[in-house]
Design a protein around this motif. Structure first.
Motif, PDB file in Angstrom:
ATOM      1  N   TYR A  24      25.000  10.137  -0.664  1.00  0.00           N
ATOM      2  CA  TYR A  24      25.214   9.528   0.646  1.00  0.00           C
ATOM      3  C   TYR A  24      25.465  10.560   1.745  1.00  0.00           C
ATOM      4  O   TYR A  24      24.836  10.515   2.806  1.00  0.00           O
ATOM      5  CB  TYR A  24      26.389   8.551   0.565  1.00  0.00           C
ATOM      6  CG  TYR A  24      26.630   7.764   1.838  1.00  0.00           C
ATOM      7  CD1 TYR A  24      25.712   6.805   2.263  1.00  0.00           C
ATOM      8  CD2 TYR A  24      27.765   7.994   2.604  1.00  0.00           C
ATOM      9  CE1 TYR A  24      25.924   6.086   3.432  1.00  0.00           C
ATOM     10  CE2 TYR A  24      27.991   7.268   3.770  1.00  0.00           C
ATOM     11  CZ  TYR A  24      27.060   6.324   4.180  1.00  0.00           C
ATOM     12  OH  TYR A  24      27.278   5.604   5.346  1.00  0.00           O
ATOM     13  N   TYR A  25      26.353  11.515   1.461  1.00  0.00           N
ATOM     14  CA  TYR A  25      26.767  12.449   2.506  1.00  0.00           C
ATOM     15  C   TYR A  25      25.905  13.710   2.592  1.00  0.00           C
ATOM     16  O   TYR A  25      25.723  14.275   3.674  1.00  0.00           O
ATOM     17  CB  TYR A  25      28.235  12.854   2.297  1.00  0.00           C
ATOM     18  CG  TYR A  25      29.207  11.728   2.530  1.00  0.00           C
ATOM     19  CD1 TYR A  25      29.518  11.309   3.821  1.00  0.00           C
ATOM     20  CD2 TYR A  25      29.806  11.066   1.458  1.00  0.00           C
ATOM     21  CE1 TYR A  25      30.410  10.264   4.039  1.00  0.00           C
ATOM     22  CE2 TYR A  25      30.691  10.024   1.666  1.00  0.00           C
ATOM     23  CZ  TYR A  25      30.994   9.624   2.960  1.00  0.00           C
ATOM     24  OH  TYR A  25      31.870   8.584   3.180  1.00  0.00           O
ATOM     25  N   GLN A  31      22.910   3.432   1.983  1.00  0.00           N
ATOM     26  CA  GLN A  31      23.565   2.687   0.908  1.00  0.00           C
ATOM     27  C   GLN A  31      22.573   1.776   0.194  1.00  0.00           C
ATOM     28  O   GLN A  31      22.683   1.565  -1.020  1.00  0.00           O
ATOM     29  CB  GLN A  31      24.737   1.887   1.478  1.00  0.00           C
ATOM     30  CG  GLN A  31      25.880   2.770   1.977  1.00  0.00           C
ATOM     31  CD  GLN A  31      27.082   1.979   2.448  1.00  0.00           C
ATOM     32  OE1 GLN A  31      27.237   0.798   2.118  1.00  0.00           O
ATOM     33  NE2 GLN A  31      27.940   2.618   3.236  1.00  0.00           N
ATOM     34  N   THR A  32      21.616   1.262   0.940  1.00  0.00           N
ATOM     35  CA  THR A  32      20.581   0.411   0.327  1.00  0.00           C
ATOM     36  C   THR A  32      19.732   1.229  -0.635  1.00  0.00           C
ATOM     37  O   THR A  32      19.411   0.766  -1.756  1.00  0.00           O
ATOM     38  CB  THR A  32      19.695  -0.217   1.413  1.00  0.00           C
ATOM     39  OG1 THR A  32      20.512  -1.008   2.283  1.00  0.00           O
ATOM     40  CG2 THR A  32      18.613  -1.096   0.795  1.00  0.00           C
ATOM     41  N   SER A  46      29.109   0.533  -1.309  1.00  0.00           N
ATOM     42  CA  SER A  46      30.088   0.701  -0.235  1.00  0.00           C
ATOM     43  C   SER A  46      31.511   0.764  -0.789  1.00  0.00           C
ATOM     44  O   SER A  46      32.336   1.586  -0.365  1.00  0.00           O
ATOM     45  CB  SER A  46      29.966  -0.452   0.764  1.00  0.00           C
ATOM     46  OG  SER A  46      30.938  -0.350   1.778  1.00  0.00           O
ATOM     47  N   LYS A  47      31.792  -0.095  -1.758  1.00  0.00           N
ATOM     48  CA  LYS A  47      33.119  -0.138  -2.370  1.00  0.00           C
ATOM     49  C   LYS A  47      33.413   1.157  -3.120  1.00  0.00           C
ATOM     50  O   LYS A  47      34.534   1.697  -3.048  1.00  0.00           O
ATOM     51  CB  LYS A  47      33.186  -1.333  -3.327  1.00  0.00           C
ATOM     52  CG  LYS A  47      34.556  -1.539  -3.961  1.00  0.00           C
ATOM     53  CD  LYS A  47      34.570  -2.771  -4.853  1.00  0.00           C
ATOM     54  CE  LYS A  47      35.929  -2.949  -5.528  1.00  0.00           C
ATOM     55  NZ  LYS A  47      35.947  -4.120  -6.435  1.00  0.00           N
ATOM     56  N   LEU A  48      32.416   1.695  -3.814  1.00  0.00           N
ATOM     57  CA  LEU A  48      32.602   2.935  -4.562  1.00  0.00           C
ATOM     58  C   LEU A  48      32.757   4.142  -3.630  1.00  0.00           C
ATOM     59  O   LEU A  48      33.518   5.072  -3.921  1.00  0.00           O
ATOM     60  CB  LEU A  48      31.440   3.149  -5.528  1.00  0.00           C
ATOM     61  CG  LEU A  48      31.412   2.206  -6.735  1.00  0.00           C
ATOM     62  CD1 LEU A  48      30.098   2.332  -7.489  1.00  0.00           C
ATOM     63  CD2 LEU A  48      32.593   2.487  -7.669  1.00  0.00           C
ATOM     64  N   LEU A  49      32.052   4.128  -2.509  1.00  0.00           N
ATOM     65  CA  LEU A  49      32.207   5.219  -1.527  1.00  0.00           C
ATOM     66  C   LEU A  49      33.622   5.221  -0.955  1.00  0.00           C
ATOM     67  O   LEU A  49      34.207   6.276  -0.720  1.00  0.00           O
ATOM     68  CB  LEU A  49      31.172   5.085  -0.409  1.00  0.00           C
ATOM     69  CG  LEU A  49      29.733   5.442  -0.791  1.00  0.00           C
ATOM     70  CD1 LEU A  49      28.773   5.056   0.328  1.00  0.00           C
ATOM     71  CD2 LEU A  49      29.612   6.939  -1.095  1.00  0.00           C
ATOM     72  N   VAL A  57      37.945  12.402  -3.623  1.00  0.00           N
ATOM     73  CA  VAL A  57      36.685  13.028  -4.023  1.00  0.00           C
ATOM     74  C   VAL A  57      35.925  13.425  -2.763  1.00  0.00           C
ATOM     75  O   VAL A  57      35.260  14.454  -2.701  1.00  0.00           O
ATOM     76  CB  VAL A  57      35.844  12.069  -4.889  1.00  0.00           C
ATOM     77  CG1 VAL A  57      34.465  12.666  -5.184  1.00  0.00           C
ATOM     78  CG2 VAL A  57      36.568  11.748  -6.184  1.00  0.00           C
ATOM     79  N   VAL A  58      36.072  12.600  -1.750  1.00  0.00           N
ATOM     80  CA  VAL A  58      35.487  12.876  -0.438  1.00  0.00           C
ATOM     81  C   VAL A  58      36.627  13.005   0.567  1.00  0.00           C
ATOM     82  O   VAL A  58      37.508  12.144   0.636  1.00  0.00           O
ATOM     83  CB  VAL A  58      34.539  11.738   0.011  1.00  0.00           C
ATOM     84  CG1 VAL A  58      34.093  11.944   1.448  1.00  0.00           C
ATOM     85  CG2 VAL A  58      33.337  11.654  -0.915  1.00  0.00           C
TER      86      VAL A  58
END
Length: 327
Positions: A24-25, A31-32, A46-49, A57-58
């Motif tokens: 993602y980053y 996210q899709t 989204s929930k895991l991010l 972690v981020v």
């Protein structure tokens, strides 16, 4: 992996979250796109991010620009004949955020001064810690970070000189020189003998060659809150410093509102380089913030204990105001 996520070990979860965050980053996948790749829903991604953030972690850092107040910088330089002045526009920030931002803008200036074979004398303090932690050398350099006076025995080790020296030496890939002694030794014979010991005299040799000195600026109240100072002052019946117009402490030395080193016993018991050697150093940089430190900063400037000041605009204004009404 996502289907069985709840059943895997914590270490496996952290590794999975790191891979997910990287997509993602770092890879800029939406996210899709990640959901399609992992055969799950966008909601689950989204929930895991968010979980990746919660578990550190981020970690996201927002680098807001640090504005400077150039008219105050010019006035400080002219009033106190300084080599440089850096004044942060604090915009009524909380004190901790001021220290963070001040360290950031101060580190940028210090980074510009450090060259190959620079010798950097390092003191201690919370504000100085913020500067040191923001140092980001573009390349490794053969510098030497050196302790110029004995250890102040701070309650928090990260605020003491040796920890800051170790950090600077590590990030630059340079060397470190420590002064294995307390800041004060009461017995004159013992103090002089110790300073002639090879390991101590070698460090003092490097300390006297400093190109740059980094220091905080202490208040009298801070002295009494330190076990090291309060025990010594109590032992030597020197609590009534107010009658001597004492306003601050720098390099372990107590000075008055005119910047004069006080003729008191504690100032004669220091293990480290002497004041004239400090004042001969090309860049002597003091970093301090807070109106409560204005008198201490003013005394340090008047006494030429520093030739560069890094502070914020409200503190700078207070210092300049005091300089006009206290002579």
């Amino acid at each position: 992996m996502i289907d069985g996520y709840e059943n895997i070990s914590e270490n496996e979860k952290l590794n999975f979250l790191a891979d997910l965050a990287n997509m993602y980053y770092e890879l800029n996948m939406t996210q899709t796109e990640i959901a399609n790749k992992l055969s799950t829903s966008r909601f689950k991604v989204s929930k895991l991010l968010q979980e990746a953030k919660n578990k550190h972690v981020v970690e996201i850092t927002i680098n807001k620009p640090n504005n400077r107040v150039y008219d105050l910088e010019s006035e400080l330089k002219e009033t106190f004949n300084l080599k440089a002045a850096i004044v942060l526009d604090n915009k009524v920030l909380p004190y901790e955020e001021i220290l963070y931002s001040l360290g950031k803008v101060g580190a940028k200036y210090v980074n510009s001064l450090i060259k190959e074979n620079s010798t950097i004398g390092v003191l201690w303090g919370k504000t100085l810690l913020n500067l040191v932690k923001h140092l980001k050398p573009q390349k490794k350099l053969p510098i030497t970070a050196v302790q110029i006076v004995g250890a102040a025995a701070k309650n928090k080790n990260i605020l003491d000189a040796q920890e800051l020296i170790r950090y600077i030496a590590n990030i630059y890939g340079g060397n470190s020189k420590y002064l294995y002694a307390p800041l004060y030794i009461d017995n004159d014979y013992a103090r002089k003998a110790l300073m002639h010991e090879p390991v101590i005299s070698d460090t003092l040799f490097f300390a006297n060659k400093s190109d740059i000195i980094l220091t905080g600026i202490g208040t009298i109240d801070a002295m009494f809150s330190s076990t090291l100072w309060s025990n010594y002052l109590e032992k030597n019946n020197e609590y009534d410093l107010s009658t001597l117009n004492a306003v601050g402490c720098i390099y372990g030395r107590v000075y008055n509102n005119l910047g004069e080193e006080l003729d008191i016993d504690i100032n004669k018991k220091i293990v480290g380089i002497d004041t004239p050697s400090i004042k001969r150093t090309e860049h002597v940089i003091g970093i301090a913030s807070g109106k409560f430190k204005a008198k201490s900063i003013l005394g340090a400037l008047r006494g030429r204990y520093i030739n560069t000041i890094i502070t914020d605009d409200s503190t700078a204004s207070k210092v300049l105001s005091l300089s006009k009404i206290t002579q």
